[in-house]
Scaffold this motif. Structure first.
Motif, PDB file in Angstrom:
ATOM      1  N   ALA A   1      12.053  38.570  26.729  1.00  0.00           N
ATOM      2  CA  ALA A   1      12.402  39.465  26.202  1.00  0.00           C
ATOM      3  C   ALA A   1      13.683  39.697  27.166  1.00  0.00           C
ATOM      4  N   HIS A   2      13.603  39.132  27.956  1.00  0.00           N
ATOM      5  CA  HIS A   2      14.473  38.959  29.833  1.00  0.00           C
ATOM      6  C   HIS A   2      15.529  37.933  28.941  1.00  0.00           C
ATOM      7  N   GLY A   3      15.405  37.153  28.260  1.00  0.00           N
ATOM      8  CA  GLY A   3      16.758  36.236  27.766  1.00  0.00           C
ATOM      9  C   GLY A   3      17.746  36.666  27.148  1.00  0.00           C
ATOM     10  N   TYR A   4      16.433  37.476  26.333  1.00  0.00           N
ATOM     11  CA  TYR A   4      17.646  38.287  25.327  1.00  0.00           C
ATOM     12  C   TYR A   4      18.801  39.170  26.092  1.00  0.00           C
ATOM     13  N   ALA A   5      18.227  40.490  26.902  1.00  0.00           N
ATOM     14  CA  ALA A   5      18.823  40.819  27.457  1.00  0.00           C
ATOM     15  C   ALA A   5      19.751  40.505  28.395  1.00  0.00           C
ATOM     16  N   ASP A   6      19.610  38.969  28.656  1.00  0.00           N
ATOM     17  CA  ASP A   6      20.607  38.138  29.375  1.00  0.00           C
ATOM     18  C   ASP A   6      21.715  38.265  28.709  1.00  0.00           C
ATOM     19  N   ARG A   7      21.274  36.627  27.457  1.00  0.00           N
ATOM     20  CA  ARG A   7      21.853  36.513  26.654  1.00  0.00           C
ATOM     21  C   ARG A   7      23.316  37.390  26.672  1.00  0.00           C
ATOM     22  N   VAL A   8      22.774  39.056  26.096  1.00  0.00           N
ATOM     23  CA  VAL A   8      23.830  39.880  25.622  1.00  0.00           C
ATOM     24  C   VAL A   8      24.805  40.270  26.488  1.00  0.00           C
ATOM     25  N   LEU A   9      24.315  39.970  27.847  1.00  0.00           N
ATOM     26  CA  LEU A   9      24.898  40.741  29.355  1.00  0.00           C
ATOM     27  C   LEU A   9      25.669  39.102  29.731  1.00  0.00           C
ATOM     28  N   ALA A  10      25.387  38.205  29.782  1.00  0.00           N
ATOM     29  CA  ALA A  10      26.006  36.225  29.726  1.00  0.00           C
ATOM     30  C   ALA A  10      27.416  37.068  29.141  1.00  0.00           C
ATOM     31  N   ARG A  11      27.712  37.509  27.705  1.00  0.00           N
ATOM     32  CA  ARG A  11      28.937  37.620  27.074  1.00  0.00           C
ATOM     33  C   ARG A  11      29.440  39.414  27.616  1.00  0.00           C
ATOM     34  N   ASP A  12      28.709  40.653  27.880  1.00  0.00           N
ATOM     35  CA  ASP A  12      29.736  41.086  27.841  1.00  0.00           C
ATOM     36  C   ASP A  12      28.724  42.438  29.050  1.00  0.00           C
ATOM     37  N   PRO A  13      29.108  42.221  30.205  1.00  0.00           N
ATOM     38  CA  PRO A  13      28.440  42.494  31.138  1.00  0.00           C
ATOM     39  C   PRO A  13      28.142  44.139  31.639  1.00  0.00           C
ATOM     40  N   ARG A  14      29.086  44.856  30.371  1.00  0.00           N
ATOM     41  CA  ARG A  14      29.133  45.660  30.507  1.00  0.00           C
ATOM     42  C   ARG A  14      28.494  46.553  29.175  1.00  0.00           C
ATOM     43  N   ASN A  15      27.607  46.161  28.164  1.00  0.00           N
ATOM     44  CA  ASN A  15      27.542  45.801  27.068  1.00  0.00           C
ATOM     45  C   ASN A  15      25.975  47.330  27.978  1.00  0.00           C
ATOM     46  N   VAL A  16      26.392  48.360  27.022  1.00  0.00           N
ATOM     47  CA  VAL A  16      25.250  49.368  27.826  1.00  0.00           C
ATOM     48  C   VAL A  16      23.648  49.612  27.175  1.00  0.00           C
ATOM     49  N   ASP A  17      23.807  49.227  25.715  1.00  0.00           N
ATOM     50  CA  ASP A  17      22.601  48.799  24.868  1.00  0.00           C
ATOM     51  C   ASP A  17      21.526  47.790  26.004  1.00  0.00           C
ATOM     52  N   ALA A  18      22.507  46.975  25.824  1.00  0.00           N
ATOM     53  CA  ALA A  18      21.594  45.952  27.180  1.00  0.00           C
ATOM     54  C   ALA A  18      20.740  45.672  28.569  1.00  0.00           C
ATOM     55  N   LEU A  19      22.415  46.875  28.514  1.00  0.00           N
ATOM     56  CA  LEU A  19      22.089  46.964  30.603  1.00  0.00           C
ATOM     57  C   LEU A  19      20.830  48.165  30.556  1.00  0.00           C
ATOM     58  N   MET A  20      20.718  48.822  29.330  1.00  0.00           N
ATOM     59  CA  MET A  20      19.749  50.360  29.371  1.00  0.00           C
ATOM     60  C   MET A  20      18.202  49.253  29.355  1.00  0.00           C
ATOM     61  N   PHE A  21      18.319  48.580  27.799  1.00  0.00           N
ATOM     62  CA  PHE A  21      17.227  47.504  28.051  1.00  0.00           C
ATOM     63  C   PHE A  21      16.743  46.676  29.470  1.00  0.00           C
ATOM     64  N   LYS A  22      17.721  46.196  29.173  1.00  0.00           N
ATOM     65  CA  LYS A  22      17.015  45.774  30.954  1.00  0.00           C
ATOM     66  C   LYS A  22      16.383  46.215  31.596  1.00  0.00           C
ATOM     67  N   ALA A  23      17.019  47.265  32.498  1.00  0.00           N
ATOM     68  CA  ALA A  23      16.186  48.771  32.711  1.00  0.00           C
ATOM     69  C   ALA A  23      14.960  48.934  32.167  1.00  0.00           C
ATOM     70  N   ASP A  24      14.971  48.956  31.882  1.00  0.00           N
ATOM     71  CA  ASP A  24      13.663  49.215  30.298  1.00  0.00           C
ATOM     72  C   ASP A  24      12.492  47.721  31.131  1.00  0.00           C
ATOM     73  N   LEU A  25      13.240  46.789  30.772  1.00  0.00           N
ATOM     74  CA  LEU A  25      12.122  45.062  31.398  1.00  0.00           C
ATOM     75  C   LEU A  25      11.857  45.667  32.448  1.00  0.00           C
ATOM     76  N   VAL A  26      12.809  45.602  33.698  1.00  0.00           N
ATOM     77  CA  VAL A  26      11.956  45.677  35.055  1.00  0.00           C
ATOM     78  C   VAL A  26      11.240  46.773  35.617  1.00  0.00           C
ATOM     79  N   ARG A  27      11.614  48.053  35.359  1.00  0.00           N
ATOM     80  CA  ARG A  27      10.742  49.443  35.021  1.00  0.00           C
ATOM     81  C   ARG A  27       9.220  48.849  34.340  1.00  0.00           C
ATOM     82  N   ALA A  28       9.635  48.648  33.374  1.00  0.00           N
ATOM     83  CA  ALA A  28       7.646  48.113  33.050  1.00  0.00           C
ATOM     84  C   ALA A  28       7.186  46.835  33.834  1.00  0.00           C
TER      85      ALA A  28
END
Length: 929
Positions: A186-213
């Protein structure tokens, strides 16, 4: 000249104004952007995260071009950004209906439905749609929510097959990886999006959910702040920060984030739900319920809100409503153990322990049951007084959680209930050893010892808690309770006073001091204790209730009203004090005030069963039967498993003579509670009225099997057999009932059965024997007078009735029968006695009939006719009253009206006492007599 010169300035000024206005319009037209330009501007604002600005521009674009499907679609997208799923759904549907491209429009519609929790509906309404990435991703989200993982994966991978780096599809696969337990993927998918677009809101939200979990709240907060830096109006980021703050027990921070979210998205379902959650966790269940009521009214199938509504109702003590919410939730999510536990808790709270055990059965398996599930099942058995089973389950739970004082306390209480007193005390002592500061364990030990008469041991337990918590009031209150039980009032008083000194708002201690004063026969002092407590705790509803209770002891109704009204005024929306006040208004005959209060409280508590019941009672008191029926129907819907609630509906239908529906209701009552006595009796009575005596007898036999030592089933059997004109077997049934539980009602029924069987001498003997044993039984004395009246022994009956009236001067039946006796004996007291009966019972048809018939004999036919017409309206099926009316009309000279009454009378059943007289009167009228 002067006229012209005066007109010219006004004309020139007017021309200037007109010219200015025309120029303004022209300039405005030149500067007005087209709808297409405004949509482009809105798209730019949305890309910058200014959703509110985009919304304003799009609304202007819609004004400029009302039928634009492009604008409708963009509005749906912005409302999705704002979290207003309801309006987003509406706009997406309008875009579809007006011909916008089906793929994107269906994608927006599916996203809105998913946001509302309507996952299956999202799939159903978009099935067969075109191949569109947004639609496929939204359908993947719906599949994922429904745990249809393979279909979700196929939907996301289909999108990635066309657009390899589609951010929404990658995030979807990431969420799927989490569900399947692959956090690293799951982290890998989030990082893949953010590597191309560090400002992608959906990926940032998902990454935040992951670290919160992963229990890294500070890192999650930093990620949410990154989202807000990119998109300041992102309501979900504010909401998720609020969630984090709730979990971190930072309610002020949570409220601040929710205020920002609500400002950016005032119609957001998620914001409202989270606000309700905050209210719930900060012990404001009433406020939480108000918010959830609005949410579920708008979106009834939002399952997180349904689950939270159940938890809120449970906290408020509304167990039946909580049960309905948890059942709804479990229909959609049967594997949710938390909801199953909460449902069991609600069922235990409403007294349905057996059903709670059934609900827990799927998770009671030894391989998967946790201590909490076992404890709930144990508690259900404890409430049902199945102490051995409760003890077994508490023991299993304690084996899983050996450090829990609560579980050992439950085990001790179960052992106590089973009669193993020494084991019980040992378990409770073990519980206090596990946690010397556990108030539940210590209190249970103190109460158990008091119950067993071991007052010294109870005192030792209270003293131990006092040693562990010298500055907590409970220890002193428990010590005071034990000292009071030992008869040491002064020492007890000192302990309660110490508890109040430690906590001036500790009402338990004040109530105990007040009780000590009552025990010492000092009611004034008892009252003063509570008044002093209230002076320091001005909003203590408990103290006001206590003062109302003291006022009830002295029957000071005005004082009771004053305290209950004051308690209800503390919080006009609070249900408890309002219900108490409403009930008091009803008890004291203030029906209008009770009804007004019940209706006002129902605005914020529309399904509260106590209020529905009180409203129904108030409507009944006012004589408004249809309104009362509606109230009790609502009550039965609110409490669908409550036999008493449905019985109220059936009883009202019977009163309103709706026997067909009443019969169905009675059967439903018995389906819920097969041994409900009044439902069985009423159903049997209905069968008798229909002539279905065998069905009625089946009900009686069923009652006898259910309660072989109860008299009711045998008495019912006797009543049915009497209706079948079978006095001999009826007598046997009545005698069996009387042997189980002798009553004056059965004594009368036995006498009647004997007379019907031709055994009048035996009847006289049995009745005399009863009265010898019960010489003051007024009911049987009056009945014996009636038997003498039936035998035309009016003289002896009159003497008996005079004796009854000396004992009960206002008895209307005795007065009426005595008037009849006097009339038969030619006693001049007949009319005065009948008038006295009418004064006591002005709306009884039989009393009116007696007086009217006496008046006919005296020639006062005008008043007699008036009384008889009123009596006939009250009892339209009473054939003797109709005959008396015909006779009175004939005596008054109105022979046509008399014949009309007799025509109707003679056309029907002629089995009544004066049938022969009616026929003779008709013959007389026909011959012109």
């Amino acid at each position: 000249m002067s006229t012209r010169s005066s007109a010219t300035p006004r004309a020139s000024r007017l021309a200037s104004v007109v010219l200015a206005a025309a120029l303004a319009v022209a300039l405005s037209a030149c500067n007005q952007k087209s709808a297409a330009e405004q949509r482009a501007e809105a798209a730019q604002l949305r890309a910058k995260g200014d959703f509110r600005g985009a919304l304003i521009v799009l609304k202007n674009a819609l004004d400029a071009e009302p039928r634009s499907t492009d604008t409708r679609y963009q509005l749906a997208q912005v409302y999705l950004d704002l979290g207003d799923s309801t309006t987003a759904e509406k706009e997406a549907r309008q875009a579809l209906d007006r011909g916008y491209a089906r793929g994107p429009a269906l994608g927006a519609l599916a996203a809105a439905l998913v946001m509302e929790g309507q996952h299956q509906k999202a799939l159903d309404e978009t099935a067969g749609g075109p191949d569109d990435p947004g639609l496929s991703t939204a359908r993947g989200d719906a599949y994922l929510a429904l745990r249809r993982n393979d279909e979700a994966r196929a939907a996301y991978e289909h999108v990635l097959g066309k657009r390899a780096d589609d951010p929404a599809a990658l995030v979807g696969l990431g969420r799927l990886a989490i569900v399947e337990g692959h956090a690293d993927t799951a982290h890998g998918y989030a990082d893949r999006v953010l590597a191309r677009d560090p400002r992608n809101v959906d990926a940032l939200m998902f990454k935040a959910d992951l670290v919160r979990a992963g229990e890294h709240p500070e890192e999650a907060l930093a990620l949410y702040d990154r989202v807000l830096a990119v998109s300041p109006q992102h309501r979900t980021a504010h909401v998720e920060k609020a969630y984090l703050a709730i979990g971190l027990r930072k309610p002020q921070m949570a409220q601040a984030e929710l205020d920002l979210a609500a400002k950016g998205a005032p119609g957001s379902l998620l914001v409202a739900y989270t606000q309700a959650l905050l209210h719930y966790t900060t012990d404001k269940p009433d406020a939480a319920r108000d918010v959830l009521y609005r949410v579920l009214k708008a979106v009834p199938d939002h399952m997180p809100s349904v689950l939270l509504a159940g938890a809120v109702d449970l906290k408020l003590g509304s167990n039946y409503q909580a049960e309905q919410h948890f059942r709804r939730y479990l229909e959609r999510n049967p594997a949710n153990v938390y909801a199953r536990k909460m449902l069991a808790q609600a069922l235990i709270g409403s007294g349905h322990g057996d059903e709670a055990r059934t609900v827990l059965e799927p998770v009671l398996d030894a391989r998967q049951a946790d201590a909490e599930v076992l404890a709930l099942a144990a508690d259900a058995n404890l409430k049902a007084r199945r102490y051995d089973q409760a003890a077994d389950l508490f023991a299993r739970a304690s084996a899983l959680d050996g450090a829990s004082a609560t579980l050992r306390t439950g085990l001790g209480l179960a052992r106590l209930g089973a009669g193993a007193t020494d084991d019980a005390v040992r378990e409770l002592q073990a519980a206090t050893a596990l946690d010397k500061r556990s108030p539940e364990a210590v209190e249970a030990l103190v109460q158990a010892n008091l119950r067993l008469g071991r007052r010294d041991a109870a005192l030792d337990a209270a003293l131990a808690l006092e040693g562990a918590q010298p500055d907590r009031p409970l220890a002193h209150a428990l010590k005071g309770q034990v000292l009071a039980a030992q008869g040491k009032a002064d020492a007890a008083r000192a302990s309660f006073a110490r508890a109040l000194q430690l906590d001036p708002g500790y009402y338990r201690a004040a109530a105990s001091l007040s009780q000590l004063a009552l025990d010492a026969n000092q009611p004034a002092q008892a009252r003063q204790v509570l008044v002093d407590f209230l002076a320091k705790n001005k909003k203590s509803v408990a103290a006001m209730d206590g003062l109302a209770t003291l006022a009830e002891r002295t029957q000071d109704s005005a004082e009771v009203t004053r305290w209950l009204e004051q308690a209800a005024a503390v919080d006009p929306h609070a249900i408890g004090p309002g219900v108490d006040l409403c009930a008091h208004y009803l008890r004291t005959g203030r029906t209008d005030k009770a009804l007004e209060l019940a209706r006002r409280l129902q605005v914020s508590h529309p399904e509260n069963p106590d209020l529905l019941d009180l409203r129904g009672k108030a409507e009944l008191a006012k004589g408004d039967l249809p309104a009362a029926l509606e109230s009790y129907k609502q009550l039965a819907q609110t409490l669908p498993r409550s036999a008493p609630a449905l019985m109220q509906v059936a009883a009202l239908r019977l009163v309103m003579n709706n026997t067909t529906q009443a019969e169905e209701d009675l059967k439903s009552v018995l389906a819920i509670q097969p041994d409900f006595p009044s439902a069985q009796l009423e159903l049997a009575a209905l069968y008798v009225r229909k002539g279905s005596h065998d069905l009625a007898l089946m009900v009686a036999e069923h009652m006898q099997k259910q309660h072989p030592q109860g008299a009711a089933g045998y008495q019912l059997q006797g009543d049915i057999l009497m209706a079948k004109h079978q006095p001999a077997p009826a007598l046997a049934a009545f005698e069996r009932a009387s042997a189980l539980h002798a009553t004056n009602e059965l004594a009368i029924k036995i006498d009647n059965a004997l007379r019907q069987a031709g055994r009048a001498a035996d009847a006289d003997s049995r009745l005399a024997k009863w009265l010898a044993a019960h010489p003051d039984d007024v009911r049987v004395l009056a009945y014996r007078a009636q038997t003498w009246m039936g035998a035309n022994d009016f003289k002896r009956a009159a003497v008996q009735l005079e004796d009854v009236l000396r004992r009960q001067p206002g008895n209307p039946v005795a007065l009426n029968n005595l008037a009849l006796c006097y009339q038969a004996l030619g006693d001049t007291r007949a009319q005065a006695t009948a008038e006295a009966a009418l004064k006591v019972a002005p709306k009884r048809a039989d009393v009116m009939d007696t007086l009217a018939w006496i008046l006919v004999g005296k020639g006062d036919t005008a008043r007699a006719v008036t009384l008889l017409r009123e009596a006939q309206a009250l009892a339209p099926k009473a054939r003797d009253i109709r005959y008396h009316l015909a006779a009175a009309l004939a005596a008054s000279g109105d022979k046509a009206a008399a014949r009309k009454e007799l025509d109707g009378l003679l056309a029907g059943d002629m089995r009544f006492a004066q049938a022969d007289e009616a026929r003779k009167l008709m013959e007389k009228l026909k011959t012109g007599g």
